[in-house]
Design an enzyme around this catalytic site. Structure first.
Site, PDB file in Angstrom:
ATOM      1  N   HIS A  35      -2.381 -19.120 -35.353  1.00 16.43           N
ATOM      2  CA  HIS A  35      -3.701 -18.513 -35.565  1.00 16.43           C
ATOM      3  C   HIS A  35      -4.800 -19.553 -35.501  1.00 16.43           C
ATOM      4  O   HIS A  35      -5.778 -19.464 -36.260  1.00 16.43           O
ATOM      5  CB  HIS A  35      -3.749 -17.753 -36.903  1.00 16.43           C
ATOM      6  N   ASP A  37      -5.328 -21.118 -32.091  1.00 10.14           N
ATOM      7  CA  ASP A  37      -5.695 -21.294 -30.673  1.00 10.14           C
ATOM      8  C   ASP A  37      -7.038 -20.640 -30.373  1.00 10.14           C
ATOM      9  O   ASP A  37      -7.850 -21.170 -29.623  1.00 10.14           O
ATOM     10  CB  ASP A  37      -4.588 -20.818 -29.717  1.00 10.14           C
ATOM     11  N   LEU A 132       7.138 -13.471 -29.851  1.00 13.12           N
ATOM     12  CA  LEU A 132       7.684 -14.428 -28.874  1.00 13.12           C
ATOM     13  C   LEU A 132       6.981 -14.264 -27.521  1.00 13.12           C
ATOM     14  O   LEU A 132       7.472 -14.726 -26.501  1.00 13.12           O
ATOM     15  CB  LEU A 132       9.199 -14.253 -28.727  1.00 13.12           C
ATOM     16  N   SER A 133       5.869 -13.556 -27.544  1.00 10.17           N
ATOM     17  CA  SER A 133       4.979 -13.514 -26.399  1.00 10.17           C
ATOM     18  C   SER A 133       5.537 -12.798 -25.174  1.00 10.17           C
ATOM     19  O   SER A 133       5.294 -13.200 -24.036  1.00 10.17           O
ATOM     20  CB  SER A 133       4.584 -14.950 -26.036  1.00 10.17           C
ATOM     21  N   ASP A 185      -0.381 -18.579 -25.313  1.00  6.72           N
ATOM     22  CA  ASP A 185       0.808 -17.939 -24.752  1.00  6.72           C
ATOM     23  C   ASP A 185       0.881 -18.075 -23.235  1.00  6.72           C
ATOM     24  O   ASP A 185       1.928 -18.411 -22.668  1.00  6.72           O
ATOM     25  CB  ASP A 185       0.833 -16.461 -25.136  1.00  6.72           C
ATOM     26  N   TYR A 237      -5.362  -8.628 -36.564  1.00 10.29           N
ATOM     27  CA  TYR A 237      -5.509  -9.836 -35.730  1.00 10.29           C
ATOM     28  C   TYR A 237      -6.980 -10.055 -35.372  1.00 10.29           C
ATOM     29  O   TYR A 237      -7.522 -11.152 -35.533  1.00 10.29           O
ATOM     30  CB  TYR A 237      -4.661  -9.687 -34.467  1.00 10.29           C
TER      31      TYR A 237
HETATM   32  P1  NG1 Z   1       1.785 -13.215 -30.329  1.00 10.89           P
HETATM   33  O1  NG1 Z   1       2.677 -13.904 -31.247  1.00 10.89           O
HETATM   34  O2  NG1 Z   1       2.375 -13.106 -28.948  1.00 10.89           O
HETATM   35  O3  NG1 Z   1       1.329 -11.915 -30.878  1.00 10.89           O
HETATM   36  C1  NG1 Z   1      -0.788 -13.979 -30.667  1.00 10.89           C
HETATM   37  C2  NG1 Z   1      -1.813 -14.448 -29.654  1.00 10.89           C
HETATM   38  C3  NG1 Z   1      -1.851 -15.974 -29.555  1.00 10.89           C
HETATM   39  C4  NG1 Z   1      -1.971 -16.614 -30.924  1.00 10.89           C
HETATM   40  C5  NG1 Z   1      -0.901 -16.036 -31.868  1.00 10.89           C
HETATM   41  C6  NG1 Z   1      -1.030 -16.548 -33.302  1.00 10.89           C
HETATM   42  C7  NG1 Z   1      -2.206 -13.037 -27.695  1.00 10.89           C
HETATM   43  C8  NG1 Z   1      -1.779 -12.691 -26.319  1.00 10.89           C
HETATM   44  N1  NG1 Z   1      -1.481 -13.949 -28.321  1.00 10.89           N
HETATM   45  O4  NG1 Z   1       0.488 -14.207 -30.163  1.00 10.89           O
HETATM   46  O5  NG1 Z   1      -2.932 -16.357 -28.736  1.00 10.89           O
HETATM   47  O6  NG1 Z   1      -3.252 -16.439 -31.478  1.00 10.89           O
HETATM   48  O7  NG1 Z   1      -0.970 -14.616 -31.930  1.00 10.89           O
HETATM   49  O8  NG1 Z   1      -0.950 -17.943 -33.340  1.00 10.89           O
HETATM   50  O9  NG1 Z   1      -3.164 -12.471 -28.197  1.00 10.89           O
END
Ligand code: NG1
Length: 404
Positions: A35, A37, A132-133, A185, A237
């Site tokens: 959280h 980036d 895990l993206s 990601d 988020y």
């Molecule tokens: P994930 O874990 O894939 O939901 C999201 C954001 C990242 C980053 C993380 C928390 C997207 C595509 N990805 O990832 O950029 O902020 O949460 O560190 O929004």
């Protein structure tokens, strides 16, 4: 097997012709730097050897048709023509649209996109909605397939600068789905290096690979709760991204810098160049804002220390930083859940040097680090939570398939 899922014969059963290209776009596990980036602060993920796989073939028109072998996801069709209207919120097709839409908008002036349609078939061994993206892997896979189908102009993905540029564009492009995400990601997916963690810096975007000691083992386990990136989790988020921005503005004010210009007041990178006492500044903030600020600043410091710990092969030091990150995400950022906390405690109880939730939280997975000699003990302790050993892989690739 994933690759079998997108095998040419299966593609032919779906579309009546053979595919001409194959794409692999890896997921990522974030080791530390959660959280932050979207605050423009450095993070330390690695690309996984689990991925989205896609076979594809260009069409004679502008239609994009994508099907998946994964159950529960209906086929998607849309025209590769701007503007591409999104489907219903949370629909998987929006990630496909985001990938193509990014290339099309990049076509304004610099000749990136040409609006050639393609058929594609998708399979994945990445657990979905796990932090895990899998979503960014799908966006990247779609964009790489679209390029392979002829939408990339002169774009050459073997060129490192082109990959960096595409990672930045796709990070912005994925916001199409309604999540105000950062750029970690897409960068991990495109810039991953086998065997290495990636220190990703922003402004400008860059990735530095750091060899992970070969006697360390990284294990991912799933809480069983889906970390959906739509609905309420998406709202949480996006609220965090707003809070982060609000907190940095207050911090500058506390430090007496109202005379900075608007953009400077939003910069965490600039702020962290100024010496200040974290507690003194965070106590000046209302409600939860001080806690959010405490997480962001302390996590940014941990990323630097963790990168050094990996370089120095300091397993105990690295593990402690993971534990501290989890505590901060739980108490200050409030994105953990009782199940994630229990899983972290279980991993540490089984000898892990450290463990933390990984990804956005509110469900999804944890990552734990242990010495290779302790791997079996850790995997046994997590056996009920689909554990797997995380292996760092190269970034996205594509191949031309020869058709008879
Ligand atoms: P994930 O874990 O894939 O939901 C999201 C954001 C990242 C980053 C993380 C928390 C997207 C595509 N990805 O990832 O950029 O902020 O949460 O560190 O929004």
């Amino acid at each position: 097997m994933t690759l079998d899922g997108v095998a040419p014969e299966r593609f032919r059963q779906t579309y009546g012709t053979l595919p001409t290209g194959l794409v692999r776009a890896p997921g990522r596990v974030n080791l530390i730097g959660e959280h932050i980036d979207y605050c423009g602060l450095s993070v330390l993920p690695m690309a996984l050897d689990r991925a989205v796989w896609m076979t594809f073939r260009a069409r004679d028109d502008d239609q994009v048709r994508v099907a998946t072998i994964e159950p529960g996801y209906e086929p998607v069709q849309f025209a590769a023509r701007s503007p591409i209207e999104p489907g219903p919120p949370g629909h998987w097709g929006n990630y496909l649209r985001a990938g193509v839409s990014t290339l099309l908008s990049a076509g304004n002036g610099d000749g990136l996109a040409s609006g050639i349609g393609f058929d594609a078939l998708v399979a994945t061994d990445l657990p979905v909605a796990s932090g895990l993206s899998s979503s960014s892997a799908l966006v990247v896979a779609t964009a790489v397939a679209a390029i392979g189908a002829g939408n990339g102009g002169e774009l050459d993905l073997t060129d490192a600068a082109t990959r960096l540029d595409l990672a930045g564009r796709l990070a912005a492009g994925e916001r199409y789905v309604g999540t105000a995400g950062g750029g970690m990601d897409q960068a991990a997916c495109l810039l991953g290096v086998a065997g290495c963690a990636l220190r990703i810096d922003f402004g400008p975007l860059s990735a530095t690979s750091i060899q992970i000691p070969t006697d360390w083992a990284l294990v991912v386990a799933h809480s069983g709760e889906r970390a959906e990136k739509s609905g309420s989790a998406q709202r949480v988020y996006n609220t965090r991204t707003e809070e982060a921005l609000g907190a940095v503005r207050v911090a500058w004010r506390v430090l007496g810098a109202e005379d900075r210009d608007g953009a400077g007041l939003e910069s965490y990178r600039e702020l962290l160049k100024v010496p200040f006492e974290l507690g003194v500044v965070s106590r000046q903030m209302d409600g939860a804002l001080g806690n959010r600020f405490t997480h962001i600043v302390s996590e940014a410091r941990r990323v630097g220390e963790a990168a050094s710990a990996v370089e120095a092969a300091d397993l105990a030091g690295f593990g402690e930083l993971l534990n501290a990150s989890h505590e901060s995400l739980k108490h200050d950022y409030e994105v953990s859940t009782p199940k994630l906390d229990a899983l972290v405690a279980r991993a540490i109880g089984a000898g892990a040097a450290g463990a933390r939730l990984t990804g956005a939280g509110l469900g999804g997975a944890i990552v734990a680090v242990t010495h290779g000699s302790e791997l079996d003990r850790l995997v046994d302790a997590l056996a009920d939570y689909d554990p797997f050993v995380a292996v760092a892989a190269d970034g996205a690739e594509s191949w031309t398939l020869s058709t008879p």
